[in-house]
Scaffold this motif. Sequence first.
Motif, PDB file in Angstrom:
ATOM      1  N   ASN A 185       0.826  -1.208   0.000  1.00 37.73           N
ATOM      2  CA  ASN A 185       0.000   0.000   0.000  1.00 37.73           C
ATOM      3  C   ASN A 185       0.862   1.260   0.000  1.00 37.73           C
ATOM      4  O   ASN A 185       0.580   2.224  -0.723  1.00 37.73           O
ATOM      5  N   TRP A 186       1.922   1.264   0.809  1.00 40.65           N
ATOM      6  CA  TRP A 186       2.787   2.439   0.870  1.00 40.65           C
ATOM      7  C   TRP A 186       3.503   2.665  -0.460  1.00 40.65           C
ATOM      8  O   TRP A 186       3.642   3.803  -0.915  1.00 40.65           O
ATOM      9  N   LEU A 187       3.944   1.573  -1.083  1.00 42.04           N
ATOM     10  CA  LEU A 187       4.529   1.692  -2.423  1.00 42.04           C
ATOM     11  C   LEU A 187       3.492   2.222  -3.410  1.00 42.04           C
ATOM     12  O   LEU A 187       3.815   3.019  -4.305  1.00 42.04           O
ATOM     13  N   GLY A 188       2.237   1.782  -3.250  1.00 43.47           N
ATOM     14  CA  GLY A 188       1.174   2.246  -4.133  1.00 43.47           C
ATOM     15  C   GLY A 188       0.901   3.731  -3.996  1.00 43.47           C
ATOM     16  O   GLY A 188       0.667   4.425  -4.989  1.00 43.47           O
ATOM     17  N   LEU A 189       0.923   4.231  -2.765  1.00 44.72           N
ATOM     18  CA  LEU A 189       0.713   5.668  -2.561  1.00 44.72           C
ATOM     19  C   LEU A 189       1.804   6.474  -3.257  1.00 44.72           C
ATOM     20  O   LEU A 189       1.526   7.473  -3.937  1.00 44.72           O
ATOM     21  N   ALA A 190       3.058   6.040  -3.090  1.00 45.79           N
ATOM     22  CA  ALA A 190       4.167   6.738  -3.719  1.00 45.79           C
ATOM     23  C   ALA A 190       4.110   6.603  -5.240  1.00 45.79           C
ATOM     24  O   ALA A 190       4.350   7.575  -5.977  1.00 45.79           O
ATOM     25  N   THR A 191       3.771   5.410  -5.709  1.00 48.66           N
ATOM     26  CA  THR A 191       3.714   5.169  -7.150  1.00 48.66           C
ATOM     27  C   THR A 191       2.584   5.950  -7.800  1.00 48.66           C
ATOM     28  O   THR A 191       2.738   6.497  -8.901  1.00 48.66           O
ATOM     29  N   GLY A 192       1.436   6.010  -7.141  1.00 46.77           N
ATOM     30  CA  GLY A 192       0.313   6.778  -7.680  1.00 46.77           C
ATOM     31  C   GLY A 192       0.648   8.244  -7.840  1.00 46.77           C
ATOM     32  O   GLY A 192       0.333   8.867  -8.863  1.00 46.77           O
TER      33      GLY A 192
END
Length: 295
Positions: A185-192
């Motif tokens: 999820n944290w990677l997703g926030l940064a990636t988004g």
Amino acid sequence: MLTGVLAGVGAGALWGLVFVAPRMVSGFSAVDLASGRFVAYGAVAVLVGVTARRPLPNASQALSAIGLSLLGFTGYYLLLVLAIRDAGTEVPTLIIGTIPIWVMLLGKPGHLRWGALVPGIVLTAAGLALMALSPRGAAGGAHGEHYVRGLLFAAASLASWTAFALLNSAWLKRHPEVRVTDWANWLGLATGAGAILLWLVAGSDASQLRAQPDLGLFAVLALATGAGSAWLATILWNVASRRLSASLCGQLIVSETLFALAYSFAWDGRWPTPAQAAAVVLFTLGILAAIHAHR
């Protein structure tokens, strides 16, 4: 070990969808497709985090997520797009295809003999060579004035994802207290967030996107690949990275190529050429050899 292997292969199966999804729509650039997928990944991460009331990262964890998201997602893909723009598809694709070999070499655990990795590396390299020589294996080569620059971009994208695979594995092993879903999820926030910037810099104009007749299908594919090929695949890859050595994870990346080929053949409604079939066999034997070496 079995759980880690199955998780790694599952991630490869989901990543393979990314190679056939762009063929289902027309009129969208590679950056549009990547941005749509990664923005959807970020949206899924937000939704899961809010509904499940998962914790947010602290400052150190957030910085790590931002750095690794650049290496493994938006930064890597932007470099690859630039490489294909300047050097065509054939050579950059072959360069990127060597990622499993580099991760295997650089991620070898200390107790494993170098000789144990040789069968898997040789089989994978032979499979890559067959795919490169296959008449339908690659197309779109270019040798213009920016060809050398394209090769440099391809090498940089190779280094970017290789570094992501190694550093992500090391980070997860250093932080066993962090759940793999939270890290995804944290990677997703940064990636988004990075995907929005990527689209603003290199994506199509909003009016052009609205005018595309396949906009609805594009949105469906972006959501499907964002939720499946990014969010869920990242969770599975995190499980594999935490349970397995980086060198074995590197070999499991080959499963992405295997599933991408299977999906492509199914979409085209054809069987692989003899060279492609032989390459698939070599890739599969390479994975089995690597699993045997790490037992």
